[in-house]
Design a protein around this motif. Structure first.
Motif, mmCIF file in Angstrom:
data_model
loop_
_atom_site.group_PDB
_atom_site.id
_atom_site.type_symbol
_atom_site.label_atom_id
_atom_site.label_comp_id
_atom_site.label_asym_id
_atom_site.label_seq_id
_atom_site.Cartn_x
_atom_site.Cartn_y
_atom_site.Cartn_z
ATOM 1 N N ASN A 205 0.612 -0.952 -0.045
ATOM 2 C CA ASN A 205 0.070 0.031 0.276
ATOM 3 C C ASN A 205 0.885 1.446 0.248
ATOM 4 O OD1 ASN A 205 -2.557 -1.750 0.457
ATOM 5 N ND2 ASN A 205 -2.913 -1.079 2.193
ATOM 6 N N GLU A 206 2.045 1.256 1.110
ATOM 7 C CA GLU A 206 3.308 1.854 0.754
ATOM 8 C C GLU A 206 3.215 2.665 -0.364
ATOM 9 O OE1 GLU A 206 7.698 3.772 2.577
ATOM 10 O OE2 GLU A 206 6.057 2.255 2.966
ATOM 11 N N ARG A 207 3.982 1.463 -1.184
ATOM 12 C CA ARG A 207 4.509 1.934 -3.016
ATOM 13 C C ARG A 207 3.142 2.379 -3.077
ATOM 14 N NH1 ARG A 207 8.111 -3.789 -2.720
ATOM 15 N NH2 ARG A 207 8.851 -3.430 -1.491
ATOM 16 N N ALA A 208 2.048 1.800 -3.774
ATOM 17 C CA ALA A 208 0.897 2.261 -4.536
ATOM 18 C C ALA A 208 0.802 3.805 -4.157
ATOM 19 C CB ALA A 208 -0.382 1.515 -4.078
ATOM 20 N N ARG A 213 1.091 9.113 -5.960
ATOM 21 C CA ARG A 213 0.883 10.871 -6.189
ATOM 22 C C ARG A 213 2.492 10.891 -7.283
ATOM 23 N NH1 ARG A 213 1.423 9.244 -0.777
ATOM 24 N NH2 ARG A 213 3.683 8.670 -0.783
ATOM 25 N N SER A 214 2.633 9.855 -7.004
ATOM 26 C CA SER A 214 3.510 9.970 -8.484
ATOM 27 C C SER A 214 2.807 10.365 -10.167
ATOM 28 C CB SER A 214 4.820 9.511 -8.929
ATOM 29 O OG SER A 214 5.812 9.093 -7.727
ATOM 30 N N PHE A 215 1.772 9.926 -9.794
ATOM 31 C CA PHE A 215 0.950 10.354 -10.973
ATOM 32 C C PHE A 215 -0.058 11.447 -10.754
ATOM 33 C CE2 PHE A 215 1.245 5.696 -12.826
ATOM 34 C CZ PHE A 215 0.277 6.286 -13.878
ATOM 35 N N ALA A 216 -0.036 12.058 -9.739
ATOM 36 C CA ALA A 216 -0.951 13.462 -9.535
ATOM 37 C C ALA A 216 0.485 14.553 -10.026
ATOM 38 C CB ALA A 216 -1.602 13.623 -8.220
ATOM 39 N N ASP A 221 -4.900 11.595 -13.393
ATOM 40 C CA ASP A 221 -5.319 10.850 -12.724
ATOM 41 C C ASP A 221 -4.976 9.051 -12.390
ATOM 42 O OD1 ASP A 221 -7.136 12.248 -11.199
ATOM 43 O OD2 ASP A 221 -8.112 12.122 -13.590
ATOM 44 N N CYS A 222 -5.385 8.243 -11.780
ATOM 45 C CA CYS A 222 -4.657 6.711 -11.625
ATOM 46 C C CYS A 222 -5.626 6.329 -11.106
ATOM 47 C CB CYS A 222 -3.201 6.976 -10.849
ATOM 48 S SG CYS A 222 -2.541 5.802 -11.031
ATOM 49 N N HIS A 223 -6.144 4.582 -12.680
ATOM 50 C CA HIS A 223 -7.051 3.924 -11.814
ATOM 51 C C HIS A 223 -5.994 2.771 -11.743
ATOM 52 C CE1 HIS A 223 -9.913 6.596 -13.254
ATOM 53 N NE2 HIS A 223 -9.130 7.269 -14.627
ATOM 54 N N VAL A 224 -6.461 1.791 -11.010
ATOM 55 C CA VAL A 224 -5.520 0.907 -10.150
ATOM 56 C C VAL A 224 -5.842 -0.689 -10.587
ATOM 57 C CG1 VAL A 224 -3.759 0.017 -7.882
ATOM 58 C CG2 VAL A 224 -4.321 2.596 -8.138
ATOM 59 N N GLN A 225 -5.268 -1.390 -11.116
ATOM 60 C CA GLN A 225 -5.914 -2.941 -11.432
ATOM 61 C C GLN A 225 -4.906 -3.810 -10.638
ATOM 62 O OE1 GLN A 225 -6.325 -3.224 -15.221
ATOM 63 N NE2 GLN A 225 -6.517 -5.254 -15.548
ATOM 64 N N HIS A 226 -5.499 -4.121 -10.070
ATOM 65 C CA HIS A 226 -4.856 -5.220 -9.418
ATOM 66 C C HIS A 226 -4.656 -6.740 -10.404
ATOM 67 C CE1 HIS A 226 -4.123 -4.353 -5.180
ATOM 68 N NE2 HIS A 226 -5.833 -4.008 -5.735
ATOM 69 N N ILE A 344 7.041 10.185 -14.302
ATOM 70 C CA ILE A 344 6.366 9.295 -12.951
ATOM 71 C C ILE A 344 7.584 8.508 -12.466
ATOM 72 C CG2 ILE A 344 4.508 8.150 -12.570
ATOM 73 C CD1 ILE A 344 2.450 9.420 -14.520
ATOM 74 N N LEU A 345 8.057 7.583 -13.684
ATOM 75 C CA LEU A 345 8.969 6.855 -12.918
ATOM 76 C C LEU A 345 10.032 7.400 -12.320
ATOM 77 C CD1 LEU A 345 9.241 3.806 -16.204
ATOM 78 C CD2 LEU A 345 8.232 4.059 -14.129
ATOM 79 N N ASP A 346 10.564 8.274 -12.616
ATOM 80 C CA ASP A 346 11.633 9.299 -12.125
ATOM 81 C C ASP A 346 10.950 9.941 -10.547
ATOM 82 O OD1 ASP A 346 13.782 9.307 -14.074
ATOM 83 O OD2 ASP A 346 12.877 10.834 -15.352
ATOM 84 N N ARG A 347 9.697 9.961 -10.925
ATOM 85 C CA ARG A 347 9.737 10.359 -9.502
ATOM 86 C C ARG A 347 8.943 10.044 -8.533
ATOM 87 N NH1 ARG A 347 7.204 15.786 -10.130
ATOM 88 N NH2 ARG A 347 7.154 16.814 -12.024
#
Length: 453
Positions: A205-208, A213-216, A221-226, A344-347
């Motif tokens: 959850n911390e990583r997610a 936040r990096s997307f923001a 916006d960011c939609h999370v899929q498992h 986003i990856l850099d952030r």
């Protein structure tokens, strides 16, 4: 990996979180297979540092602490030097060890006197052994280092082979899209010993949260899929018949895959681009028709470039119609999309306190063989007139793997890597001695006009 330092709950601490107070824990420990003490940073110790670090990397990793006495494990602070200890030790390893081993260095200052402290070096188990120090393959033997035997050398080379196979397998991960659109994939494989335990829910959850936040921060916006062994962060909701947007797949070991759909020109835009390309290439007057939404795969939203071949005397077959089915993608829009997502990856890496040097990277183009690049920039149009349009000229579009821990990528940025290598795979003449080629490179890598998300 073993750590000589523990938090209040007894969990091992990483180097980044170790404090001067934590050094007192070393008084209960002796030197051994994964721990070595040096009381001072003398000339003789400097000469031994590459050997010690290489032996840890060839074994199971370990910790070198400078400023701790061998007898009694007492703290004996060493002076702060004008140059940073990480730079000094890094230079020692670059000069004496090949390949560069994975390690990190911290000078932990004494709170009572900032001009003295203890140097802590954390060495990870190497992914690609053997690590050779001054011509010798050193391994840990109890609390010391020594040359590897013949059987140990075979085991080390076998380990490197297995590591290369795991990275190659990882670089075949695929994120599902409802339509077969041209895609740019960027793989980041987290190197180091494989962790068998699945991270706790709190860690996941911390990583997610960090990724969201990096997307923001990029205004997305960011939609999370498992998924079964990963989390997929999409820039749009994944539904059929929607314009496919970008995604980042995050794995339990913090390996990552970025997938970015190229911006394909719509029918009207594609028709105009085809007309201008044909005029520039001397094919004005020949037929050109644009594919509709009923065309699947890489042709979706693209253009059919076709024309009547010129009749040559004595060759009736020359009158046959020739056609080439391709898609056209917007160079400025696709570059903006690729670099924005790579940012986003850099952030994320900065927020997580991770170094890019812990990663191996590769890129791949999917469904892009023959796809044409389009830009209405005058420099590109002039280039087309002289040399023809740029396009992806291969069907095998996976790059070689680059290992960022080789000491040559201290300023690595995913954004820069993604932008330049996307175009390189599409025919951009990077590194060409031609002034005209370099002018084109500058234009295409700098443009952000009219970019779409």
């Amino acid at each position: 990996m073993f750590s000589p330092f523990q938090d209040e709950q007894g969990a091992p601490k990483g180097l980044a979180t170790v404090t001067y107070t934590d050094l007192a824990q070393l008084s209960d420990l002796d030197e051994g297979y994964v721990l070595e003490f040096k009381q001072e940073f003398s000339a003789s110790v400097r000469a031994k540092v590459p050997k010690i670090i290489a032996s840890f990397a060839n074994s199971r990793g370990g910790w070198l602490v400078i400023g701790i006495s061998d007898d009694g494990s007492r703290i004996c602070p060493v002076p702060r030097l004008a140059a940073d200890y990480s730079q000094i030790i890094g230079e020692l390893c670059r000069r004496h060890i090949s390949p560069a081993p994975p390690f990190d260095v911290r000078f932990i200052a004494d709170p009572a006197d900032a001009e003295q402290g203890v140097v802590v070096v954390q060495v990870e188990e190497g992914t690609f052994p053997p690590y050779v120090a001054d011509g010798v393959v050193e391994v840990r033997e109890g609390s010391t280092s020594g040359p590897a035997t013949g059987s140990m050398l075979v085991e080390l080379y076998d380990k490197a082979t297995r590591s290369a196979a795991r990275i190659s397998e990882f670089c075949r991960r695929t994120v599902f899209y409802g339509v077969q659109v041209p895609l740019f994939d960027l793989y980041f494989y987290r190197m180091g010993p494989r962790v068998v335990e699945v991270p706790s829910r709190d860690v996941i959850n911390e990583r997610a949260d960090s990724m969201v936040r990096s997307f923001a921060m990029q205004g997305l916006d960011c939609h999370v899929q498992h998924a079964h062994d990963s989390l997929i962060f999409r820039a749009s909701i994944a539904l059929d018949d929607m314009v496919p947007h970008s995604s980042i797949e995050l794995f339990p070991d913090e390996s990552m895959k970025l997938t970015v759909p190229a911006v394909v020109l719509a029918d009207v835009e594609a028709a105009d681009a085809v007309r201008r390309l044909r005029e520039l290439c001397g094919a004005a007057g020949a037929d050109a028709e644009v594919s509709g939404n009923n065309v699947a795969g890489a042709r979706r939203g693209g253009a059919l470039l076709g024309g009547d071949s010129a009749r040559s005397s004595g060759d009736a077959a020359a009158t046959d119609r020739l056609s080439l089915s391709v898609a056209l993608i917007s160079a400025p829009d696709t570059l903006r999309r690729v670099t924005r997502m790579a940012s986003i990856l850099d952030r994320y890496v900065r927020e997580r306190g991770t170094a890019w040097q812990r990663y191996a990277t590769a890129y791949e183009l999917e469904n892009m063989a023959g796809v044409l690049l389009w830009s209405d920039d005058p420099v590109y149009l002039h280039y087309v007139q002289n040399h023809g349009p740029l396009f992806c000229g291969t069907t095998d579009c996976r790059s070689r793997v680059r290992y960022l821990d080789d000491g040559e990528h201290n300023s690595f940025r995913a954004r820069q890597f993604a932008g330049s290598h996307f175009f390189e795979a599409c025919g951009l003449p990077l590194g060409s001695p031609s002034v005209e080629d370099n002018e084109l490179v500058d234009v295409l890598l700098r443009t952000e006009r009219g970019a779409r998300k």
